[in-house]
Design a protein around this motif. Structure first.
Motif, PDB file in Angstrom:
ATOM      1  N   LEU A  14       9.436  -3.867  -0.517  1.00  0.00           N
ATOM      2  CA  LEU A  14      10.493  -2.959  -0.953  1.00  0.00           C
ATOM      3  C   LEU A  14      11.191  -3.517  -2.181  1.00  0.00           C
ATOM      4  O   LEU A  14      11.481  -2.797  -3.133  1.00  0.00           O
ATOM      5  CB  LEU A  14      11.496  -2.715   0.176  1.00  0.00           C
ATOM      6  CG  LEU A  14      12.677  -1.821  -0.213  1.00  0.00           C
ATOM      7  CD1 LEU A  14      12.195  -0.413  -0.538  1.00  0.00           C
ATOM      8  CD2 LEU A  14      13.714  -1.811   0.884  1.00  0.00           C
ATOM      9  N   GLY A  15      11.473  -4.823  -2.173  1.00  0.00           N
ATOM     10  CA  GLY A  15      12.097  -5.430  -3.335  1.00  0.00           C
ATOM     11  C   GLY A  15      11.247  -5.278  -4.582  1.00  0.00           C
ATOM     12  O   GLY A  15      11.744  -5.027  -5.674  1.00  0.00           O
ATOM     13  N   PHE A  16       9.936  -5.406  -4.389  1.00  0.00           N
ATOM     14  CA  PHE A  16       9.022  -5.209  -5.509  1.00  0.00           C
ATOM     15  C   PHE A  16       9.062  -3.772  -6.004  1.00  0.00           C
ATOM     16  O   PHE A  16       9.049  -3.505  -7.210  1.00  0.00           O
ATOM     17  CB  PHE A  16       7.614  -5.587  -5.068  1.00  0.00           C
ATOM     18  CG  PHE A  16       6.559  -5.291  -6.106  1.00  0.00           C
ATOM     19  CD1 PHE A  16       6.455  -6.060  -7.256  1.00  0.00           C
ATOM     20  CD2 PHE A  16       5.675  -4.238  -5.922  1.00  0.00           C
ATOM     21  CE1 PHE A  16       5.485  -5.782  -8.196  1.00  0.00           C
ATOM     22  CE2 PHE A  16       4.715  -3.967  -6.858  1.00  0.00           C
ATOM     23  CZ  PHE A  16       4.613  -4.740  -8.003  1.00  0.00           C
ATOM     24  N   LEU A  17       9.135  -2.824  -5.054  1.00  0.00           N
ATOM     25  CA  LEU A  17       9.158  -1.406  -5.434  1.00  0.00           C
ATOM     26  C   LEU A  17      10.407  -1.092  -6.239  1.00  0.00           C
ATOM     27  O   LEU A  17      10.342  -0.403  -7.262  1.00  0.00           O
ATOM     28  CB  LEU A  17       9.128  -0.523  -4.177  1.00  0.00           C
ATOM     29  CG  LEU A  17       7.939  -0.701  -3.233  1.00  0.00           C
ATOM     30  CD1 LEU A  17       8.047   0.286  -2.085  1.00  0.00           C
ATOM     31  CD2 LEU A  17       6.634  -0.506  -3.961  1.00  0.00           C
ATOM     32  N   VAL A  18      11.554  -1.579  -5.745  1.00  0.00           N
ATOM     33  CA  VAL A  18      12.810  -1.275  -6.434  1.00  0.00           C
ATOM     34  C   VAL A  18      12.788  -1.828  -7.856  1.00  0.00           C
ATOM     35  O   VAL A  18      13.336  -1.237  -8.786  1.00  0.00           O
ATOM     36  CB  VAL A  18      14.003  -1.831  -5.641  1.00  0.00           C
ATOM     37  CG1 VAL A  18      15.298  -1.637  -6.401  1.00  0.00           C
ATOM     38  CG2 VAL A  18      14.084  -1.173  -4.278  1.00  0.00           C
ATOM     39  N   ALA A  19      12.152  -2.982  -8.013  1.00  0.00           N
ATOM     40  CA  ALA A  19      12.115  -3.603  -9.328  1.00  0.00           C
ATOM     41  C   ALA A  19      11.322  -2.780 -10.339  1.00  0.00           C
ATOM     42  O   ALA A  19      11.451  -2.975 -11.543  1.00  0.00           O
ATOM     43  CB  ALA A  19      11.507  -5.011  -9.230  1.00  0.00           C
ATOM     44  N   LEU A 510       7.240   4.987  -4.592  1.00  0.00           N
ATOM     45  CA  LEU A 510       6.241   4.094  -4.031  1.00  0.00           C
ATOM     46  C   LEU A 510       6.682   3.716  -2.629  1.00  0.00           C
ATOM     47  O   LEU A 510       7.858   3.421  -2.398  1.00  0.00           O
ATOM     48  CB  LEU A 510       6.108   2.842  -4.909  1.00  0.00           C
ATOM     49  CG  LEU A 510       4.756   2.112  -4.880  1.00  0.00           C
ATOM     50  CD1 LEU A 510       3.632   3.026  -5.323  1.00  0.00           C
ATOM     51  CD2 LEU A 510       4.814   0.874  -5.776  1.00  0.00           C
ATOM     52  N   ARG A 511       5.748   3.753  -1.706  1.00  0.00           N
ATOM     53  CA  ARG A 511       6.026   3.423  -0.313  1.00  0.00           C
ATOM     54  C   ARG A 511       5.026   2.366   0.147  1.00  0.00           C
ATOM     55  O   ARG A 511       3.828   2.475  -0.147  1.00  0.00           O
ATOM     56  CB  ARG A 511       5.909   4.677   0.558  1.00  0.00           C
ATOM     57  CG  ARG A 511       6.293   4.445   2.027  1.00  0.00           C
ATOM     58  CD  ARG A 511       6.124   5.723   2.846  1.00  0.00           C
ATOM     59  NE  ARG A 511       6.634   5.548   4.198  1.00  0.00           N
ATOM     60  CZ  ARG A 511       7.870   5.832   4.577  1.00  0.00           C
ATOM     61  NH1 ARG A 511       8.726   6.319   3.685  1.00  0.00           N
ATOM     62  NH2 ARG A 511       8.258   5.636   5.813  1.00  0.00           N
ATOM     63  N   ALA A 512       5.519   1.359   0.875  1.00  0.00           N
ATOM     64  CA  ALA A 512       4.654   0.336   1.468  1.00  0.00           C
ATOM     65  C   ALA A 512       4.770   0.428   2.991  1.00  0.00           C
ATOM     66  O   ALA A 512       5.878   0.531   3.526  1.00  0.00           O
ATOM     67  CB  ALA A 512       5.060  -1.056   0.991  1.00  0.00           C
ATOM     68  N   GLU A 513       3.629   0.406   3.664  1.00  0.00           N
ATOM     69  CA  GLU A 513       3.612   0.469   5.126  1.00  0.00           C
ATOM     70  C   GLU A 513       2.680  -0.612   5.674  1.00  0.00           C
ATOM     71  O   GLU A 513       1.526  -0.720   5.248  1.00  0.00           O
ATOM     72  CB  GLU A 513       3.143   1.838   5.627  1.00  0.00           C
ATOM     73  CG  GLU A 513       4.132   2.945   5.391  1.00  0.00           C
ATOM     74  CD  GLU A 513       3.790   4.218   6.145  1.00  0.00           C
ATOM     75  OE1 GLU A 513       4.607   5.151   6.117  1.00  0.00           O
ATOM     76  OE2 GLU A 513       2.705   4.282   6.765  1.00  0.00           O
ATOM     77  N   PHE A 532      -3.094  -3.658   8.806  1.00  0.00           N
ATOM     78  CA  PHE A 532      -3.371  -3.355   7.406  1.00  0.00           C
ATOM     79  C   PHE A 532      -2.073  -3.022   6.693  1.00  0.00           C
ATOM     80  O   PHE A 532      -1.133  -2.477   7.268  1.00  0.00           O
ATOM     81  CB  PHE A 532      -4.373  -2.203   7.257  1.00  0.00           C
ATOM     82  CG  PHE A 532      -4.217  -1.092   8.257  1.00  0.00           C
ATOM     83  CD1 PHE A 532      -3.365  -0.029   8.021  1.00  0.00           C
ATOM     84  CD2 PHE A 532      -4.937  -1.111   9.445  1.00  0.00           C
ATOM     85  CE1 PHE A 532      -3.223   0.991   8.939  1.00  0.00           C
ATOM     86  CE2 PHE A 532      -4.803  -0.098  10.371  1.00  0.00           C
ATOM     87  CZ  PHE A 532      -3.938   0.969  10.119  1.00  0.00           C
ATOM     88  N   LEU A 533      -2.026  -3.402   5.410  1.00  0.00           N
ATOM     89  CA  LEU A 533      -0.897  -3.132   4.532  1.00  0.00           C
ATOM     90  C   LEU A 533      -1.370  -2.182   3.446  1.00  0.00           C
ATOM     91  O   LEU A 533      -2.363  -2.446   2.769  1.00  0.00           O
ATOM     92  CB  LEU A 533      -0.374  -4.427   3.909  1.00  0.00           C
ATOM     93  CG  LEU A 533       0.749  -4.281   2.868  1.00  0.00           C
ATOM     94  CD1 LEU A 533       2.010  -3.721   3.504  1.00  0.00           C
ATOM     95  CD2 LEU A 533       1.028  -5.632   2.203  1.00  0.00           C
ATOM     96  N   ASN A 534      -0.666  -1.048   3.284  1.00  0.00           N
ATOM     97  CA  ASN A 534      -1.054  -0.041   2.298  1.00  0.00           C
ATOM     98  C   ASN A 534       0.127   0.337   1.432  1.00  0.00           C
ATOM     99  O   ASN A 534       1.284   0.249   1.851  1.00  0.00           O
ATOM    100  CB  ASN A 534      -1.579   1.226   2.983  1.00  0.00           C
ATOM    101  CG  ASN A 534      -2.837   0.979   3.788  1.00  0.00           C
ATOM    102  OD1 ASN A 534      -2.859   1.167   4.996  1.00  0.00           O
ATOM    103  ND2 ASN A 534      -3.897   0.550   3.126  1.00  0.00           N
ATOM    104  N   VAL A 535      -0.180   0.756   0.214  1.00  0.00           N
ATOM    105  CA  VAL A 535       0.827   1.248  -0.722  1.00  0.00           C
ATOM    106  C   VAL A 535       0.513   2.709  -1.033  1.00  0.00           C
ATOM    107  O   VAL A 535      -0.646   3.068  -1.267  1.00  0.00           O
ATOM    108  CB  VAL A 535       0.843   0.412  -2.014  1.00  0.00           C
ATOM    109  CG1 VAL A 535       1.815   1.003  -3.019  1.00  0.00           C
ATOM    110  CG2 VAL A 535       1.231  -1.031  -1.700  1.00  0.00           C
ATOM    111  N   PHE A 536       1.560   3.553  -1.021  1.00  0.00           N
ATOM    112  CA  PHE A 536       1.386   4.992  -1.197  1.00  0.00           C
ATOM    113  C   PHE A 536       2.286   5.486  -2.329  1.00  0.00           C
ATOM    114  O   PHE A 536       3.496   5.647  -2.147  1.00  0.00           O
ATOM    115  CB  PHE A 536       1.733   5.724   0.098  1.00  0.00           C
ATOM    116  CG  PHE A 536       0.904   5.285   1.271  1.00  0.00           C
ATOM    117  CD1 PHE A 536      -0.343   5.835   1.502  1.00  0.00           C
ATOM    118  CD2 PHE A 536       1.377   4.295   2.129  1.00  0.00           C
ATOM    119  CE1 PHE A 536      -1.109   5.426   2.574  1.00  0.00           C
ATOM    120  CE2 PHE A 536       0.624   3.873   3.201  1.00  0.00           C
ATOM    121  CZ  PHE A 536      -0.626   4.438   3.424  1.00  0.00           C
ATOM    122  N   PRO A 537       1.717   5.728  -3.520  1.00  0.00           N
ATOM    123  CA  PRO A 537       2.526   6.247  -4.639  1.00  0.00           C
ATOM    124  C   PRO A 537       2.663   7.764  -4.552  1.00  0.00           C
ATOM    125  O   PRO A 537       1.861   8.459  -3.923  1.00  0.00           O
ATOM    126  CB  PRO A 537       1.707   5.834  -5.862  1.00  0.00           C
ATOM    127  CG  PRO A 537       0.289   5.820  -5.370  1.00  0.00           C
ATOM    128  CD  PRO A 537       0.351   5.390  -3.919  1.00  0.00           C
TER     129      PRO A 537
END
Length: 815
Positions: A14-19, A510-513, A532-537
């Protein structure tokens, strides 16, 4: 400990996304034109109206907005000058007013603007306008259920069957534009896996939101999109509510009561729903199976009757902690009890032998209890418009007991006649927590961030019982009895940024789950563990055009996460010849979704068109095939089939959708919607050859207001033939009619509804597999008449007119 570590990973993501997003945006120069629209005849606010500013020289579009629920609007970032303000809402005369912004007065508050209804005298009949039943934005559709007479006396299934773009088959599976993997939300929160649409009365539903391409703010689950069901909750001052009673043909009864009491900072609300329904159905099956050198043909006819009783209650309160803070707590408790009896007549023919005739009785007894507890908190800031903090904690506890059995009533002497039973004991608990924060970065931009955790745990057992020779007792068959345990933990974080620059709107997210799945089946199938770790733009770009037009392009990445019954290798027998089993090796399927939409208002006509494309990877499908080993071991003339799940390759589905509303006369409005798309599925044989067909849906609704207090709806629905992983399903079509007469100065209403007038709704399915072909026909009771009576308390009243949009919405994005 592992759960904590994974949650820390989500926080870092989340911190990465906000950045990735800008932390500020310089406000553009400009003023604001604000005010409030009201009905001239009764001073009621007019929500969802379009307000635009036009240049006085050439009437070209400058800016626009949509009124909120209380009729308020604000057109922002307007340069100094003289403009024509125009407000339009279906059922009302257009409102026009000249406004001027100067350097010394760059903003103007117009106060309350009263709009006259489009009233016409027809033999003493006055037809007036009200909020539309379908608000059709480019990003979502909002269906106001109180205006839909064709769900009277029904459930959420009946509601969704009348929603554009949505199809519901006879088993209750929901599809959106032909895609079955749809995530259902209730009051903005994902529904538990045990949630059943046929157990939620339509009378409890306020509205339904259909979001075909959700942003990163929403959970990534649901490759077909999101359907959010909002339940009724009165919040008016004093005592308010409504009581409903409906009776249907062939023993169908339901009732509901919704109440609230608001005094000062406290609002108490509660509801009760009860139903007692009996349903009839029939079907037939023609199947040919080959195992080795032996071919068996099965011809089967069935007649069934089912009964279901439901009782559910909800209590809660809203408490205004301060002017800007609200706390809501609520509890829902429901109990459902049902049974089904099915008489089957079967002819089994092996090779050229004489056919064997069997008569069987299949039965199903089920009890379910569910408790939902939720707490919601909301905070706003008076000095910062749009700044908002919300938090929610929800706990769900479900217990289910099911007994499924089959008894041979008549057949050859050599055929086993022992009764078989499977008893299921299922316990499920779900704990969810979510925090969302919206921070404005200027007058027309904001940053949204949020965290969510979802923890599901279920365990239970399946006992397989065989009748003893004395026919009085049953013995547990240990080789076919199992216990299971399954746990799913999902931790997510997201960030989205939205801005409006001139005629352009932008949104990116961007969402990370992180997902962790564990479980086992005892004694024979061992443990499984997946993580599993996924990113959803997601991204959306929209532009407002001249002449009340808007165009929008959007993209999102989503997934379809298998549920625990698809994962667990737990054999579940529907009868002694057919069973279903999960596959612990399957993986989620991933979807890239694109949409291009256009919306225009031409006078009282509204037209929305959309092009869409969905690419699915690791496509997940159910496969039915012959269990050759079990068939040989049975030693009987029939065969045993197994249904399981597998991932296959990539598919591409694309198509177009159109929705239009057009008043024909002051008392008659037509709403039409349809879609045409290419439906593609991967080949279950794994040879890389995909199967595809062109199909579509259509819906036509006629709304009549022949008198001031009488409303009539006539609706027809069509769903074209679709292919399945191993065959095809034939087209389905039906027509419904409903009437409502308002009584006692709008304190009551009498409704009459007849569903599937021509009794055409039925399901034909063809299936092909290696060594197996089958044709199914299923006809459930769909032609049902309902008579209902509703009484309104306090300030609650029935809608004075049913406006069947779709009505054009204004700017902004639904996610």
């Amino acid at each position: 400990m592992n759960s904590f570590l994974t949650f820390r990973r989500a926080l870092r993501c989340l911190g990465f996304l906000v950045a990735l997003f800008p932390l500020g945006l310089q406000a553009q120069n400009g003023g604001t034109v604000s005010g409030k629209l009201q009905d001239q005849s009764n001073n009621q606010p007019l929500p969802f109206a379009n307000v635009v500013l036009l240049k006085t020289q050439d009437s070209s579009f400058v800016a626009g907005a949509q009124t909120s629920e209380n009729g308020a609007f604000a057109v922002e970032k307007v340069a100094t000058g003289t403009y024509l303000l125009r407000a339009t809402v279906v059922g009302y005369q257009p409102f026009r007013k000249t406004v001027a912004l100067t350097a010394t007065a760059p903003s103007i508050q117009l106060g309350t603007l009263r709009v006259a209804p489009s009233a016409v005298q027809l033999k003493g009949v006055v037809v007036q306008g009200e909020k539309a039943a379908v608000v059709d934005n480019l990003d979502k559709k909002v269906i106001n259920v109180s205006k839909d007479l064709n769900s009277t006396g029904g459930t959420a299934v009946d509601v969704l069957q009348n929603v554009p773009s949505v199809s519901v088959d006879q088993s209750g599976q929901v599809s959106l534009r032909g895609t079955p993997n749809v995530t259902i939300y209730v009051d903005g929160k994902p529904a538990p896996s045990t949630f059943r649409l046929d157990q939620l009365p339509a009378s409890r539903i306020e509205n339904v939101e259909v979001i075909t391409n959700p942003s990163a703010r929403y959970s990534a689950a649901g490759s077909g999109g999101v359907i959010n069901i909002t339940l009724k909750k009165q919040q008016k001052d004093g005592w308010n509510g409504q009581a409903v009673a409906n009776v249907g043909t062939q023993d169908k009864y339901n009732t509901s009561l919704n109440l609230n009491r608001k005094a000062g900072k406290l609002n108490f609300f509660g509801s009760y729903d009860g139903s007692d329904n009996r349903w009839h159905g029939a079907g037939d099956l023609h199947q040919v199976a080959t195992v080795g050198n032996s071919t068996t043909r099965t011809d089967q006819d069935s007649r069934n009757v089912s009964h279901n009783s439901y009782h559910g209650g909800r209590v809660g309160l809203d408490y205004d902690l301060t002017d800007n803070q609200k706390l809501t707590v609520a509890a829902d408790l429901s109990r459902n009890k049902g049974w089904e009896r099915e008489n089957l007549t079967t002819l089994l023919t092996r090779n050229n032998d004489a056919p064997l005739a069997l008569r069987n009785l299949g039965y199903d007894d089920e009890q379910q209890r569910e408790l939902d507890l939720s707490t919601d908190y909301r905070r706003t800031w008076a000095g910062q418009k749009g700044r908002e903090l919300t938090a929610n904690v929800t706990y769900v506890d479900v217990d289910v007991d099911v007994t499924v059995g089959q008894r041979v009533l008549d057949g050859p002497i050599e055929y086993p006649k022992q009764e078989r039973q499977q008893k299921y004991d299922v316990g499920l608990s779900l704990l969810m927590g979510q925090v969302d924060y919206v921070h404005p970065l200027g007058e027309k931009s904001h940053l949204d961030v949020g965290l969510k955790t979802e923890n599901l745990f279920t365990n239970g057992g399946v006992e397989y019982l065989l009748q003893d020779a004395d026919a009085a007792t049953f013995t547990r068959q240990d080789a076919f009895s199992y216990n299971y345990r399954y746990e799913r933990n999902v931790h997510a974080g997201y960030a989205t940024y939205q801005a409006e620059v001139g005629k352009w709107n932008y949104q990116g997210g961007l969402r990370a789950e992180y997902t962790n799945l564990t479980g086992n089946v005892v004694p024979s199938f061992g443990n499984f563990n997946q993580h599993f770790l996924n990113v959803f733009p997601s991204a959306t770009v929209a532009r407002t055009l001249a002449g009340d037009q808007r165009v929008q392009l959007s993209y999102s990445r989503r997934l379809n996460r298998p549920d625990f019954m698809q994962f667990l290798a737990l054999p579940i027998y529907s009868d002694q010849r057919n069973y279903r089993i999960g596959n612990p090796n399957i993986r989620p399927e991933y979807v890239n979704a694109f949409e291009l939409g256009h919306q225009v208002s031409l006078g009282q006509m509204s037209l929305t068109s959309t092009l869409f494309w969905r690419q699915t990877n690791q496509s997940l499908q159910s496969i039915r095939e012959i269990d050759t080993a079990a068939t040989r071991l049975s030693g009987q003339p029939d065969f045993i089939t197994r249904t399981s799940y597998r991932n296959f390759g990539q598919t591409n589905n694309y198509g177009a959708e159109l929705s239009i509303t057009q008043p024909v006369a002051k008392w008659w409005k037509i709403t039409a919607s349809g879609s045409f798309f290419r439906n593609e599925l991967t080949s279950f044989s794994g040879d890389g050859r995909n199967r595809a067909n062109y199909t579509g849906t259509a819906r036509l609704m006629n709304t009549f207001n022949p008198t001031k207090t009488l409303d009539v709806q006539l609706t027809s629905n069509y769903r074209g033939a679709v292919i399945t992983a191993q065959g095809r399903m034939a087209s389905v079509y039906s027509t419904d009619v409903a009437l409502r007469q308002r009584l006692f100065n709008d304190k009551a209403a009498l409704t009459l509804r007849l569903s599937d007038i021509f009794n055409t709704k039925r399901q034909y399915t063809e299936l092909y597999s290696e060594g197996l072909t089958a044709n199914f026909h299923n006809k459930r009771e769909t032609r049902v008449g309902y008579l209902g009576f509703t009484y309104y308390f306090g300030n609650s009243k029935p809608a004075k007119k049913i406006e069947q949009g779709p009505k054009s919405g204004g700017g902004g994005f639904g996610g």
